[in-house]
Design an enzyme around this catalytic site. Structure first.
Site, short mmCIF file in Angstrom:
data_model
loop_
_atom_site.label_atom_id
_atom_site.label_comp_id
_atom_site.label_asym_id
_atom_site.label_seq_id
_atom_site.Cartn_x
_atom_site.Cartn_y
_atom_site.Cartn_z
N ASP A 1 0.87 -1.26 0.07
CA ASP A 1 0.05 -0.17 -0.26
C ASP A 1 1.03 1.33 -0.07
O ASP A 1 1.78 1.26 0.84
CB ASP A 1 -0.74 0.03 1.15
CG ASP A 1 -2.09 -1.18 1.11
OD1 ASP A 1 -2.13 -1.41 0.23
OD2 ASP A 1 -2.40 -1.23 2.38
N ASP B 1 -13.18 -4.47 -2.14
CA ASP B 1 -13.05 -4.39 -0.46
C ASP B 1 -14.27 -4.50 -0.05
O ASP B 1 -15.31 -3.74 -0.12
CB ASP B 1 -12.73 -2.79 -0.26
CG ASP B 1 -11.35 -2.40 -0.77
OD1 ASP B 1 -10.61 -3.45 -0.98
OD2 ASP B 1 -10.81 -1.33 -1.12
#
Length: 258
Positions: free
Chosen positions: A11, A130
């Site tokens: 990330d 997600d």
């Protein structure tokens, strides 16, 4: 049988690799290029990079670090972050990425999946999901703009319906991020991944919850996913990739050794 894939996830915020828990409370891990090089040498099958602030801030992933990574690693890598047009996707691939991944842009414009697949080929197009399990409602909610907690919002999509829709639009792969498990290191959501696997005819990558080598074995054996993505256990060196692969091979999992 195709070999299962071990995929470190990086990330990214401001060219730095970060990691949080359940998509919050991020801490800086290190330099993006150095970590990419490290994982490539450690035996990762591929890498995934998420510029998690790009979509919430109406930006696109930086091509500068994409190009740098392409110079220093010799394994495939996928890039995500605010890619909302065919031109942007082409640019990321031109700078060296092997795949592009879309998440929030796909939710806002599902036909983008088909457009990218038609022009770039399905092998280049990954859709990230997600999913947050809402215990009160008893459903998995699909989240948009999940990289920024102040902008994150639930959509009206049911998880299974979205998985089916993605495939109809021509996605080549799905990365399913189970947000409740993210950073918790208590295992993948085997029950939900197994359910999705039955309705998913394209490669499915599990994300969220890896904490031990056994967790990787479980997700391959019980959910039959094509790849397992993880971050914390690799960043913190709780698990080394070469040792993980040797363990999985001994357990009968088809996997590549570098």
């Amino acid at each position: 049988m195709l070999a299962k894939r071990i995929i470190p996830c990086l990330d990214v915020i401001n060219n730095q690799v970060i990691k949080g828990i359940q998509f919050q409370n991020h801490q800086i891990i290190g330099d993006i290029v150095s970590l990419a090089q490290y994982y490539s040498q450690e035996g990762a099958d591929e890498l995934v990079f998420y510029d998690i602030m790009a979509s919430p801030n109406n930006q696109t992933v930086s091509k500068k670090w994409v190009a740098k990574i392409a110079e220093v690693i010799n394994i495939p890598f996928c890039v995500a972050g605010g890619i909302s047009t065919l031109y942007q996707a082409k640019e990321i691939l031109k700078f060296g990425a092997d795949k592009i991944s879309i998440n929030s842009p796909a939710l806002l414009n599902p036909s983008l999946i088909q457009k990218l697949a038609d022009h770039l080929g399905t092998q280049c197009v990954v859709v990230g999901i997600d999913a947050w399990y809402n215990a009160q409602l008893g459903t998995y909610q699909i989240k948009c703009f999940s990289g920024n907690s102040s902008r994150m919002q639930s959509t009206t999509w049911e998880l299974l319906d979205w998985v089916i829709q993605i495939q109809q639009y021509g996605a080549g792969e799905i990365v399913l991020n189970m947000m409740n498990q993210d950073g918790m290191q208590n295992g993948y959501d085997l029950k939900q991944l197994s359910k999705i696997r039955k309705h998913c005819t394209i490669p499915l990558i599990a994300s969220g919850g890896a904490g031990t080598a056994q967790h990787f074995l479980d997700v391959f054996q019980y959910a039959d996913v094509d790849g397992a993505l993880a971050a914390s256990v690799f960043h913190k060196k709780i698990i080394k990739i070469n040792e993980l692969k040797n363990f999985l091979i001994k357990q009968g999992v088809e996997i590549r050794l570098c």
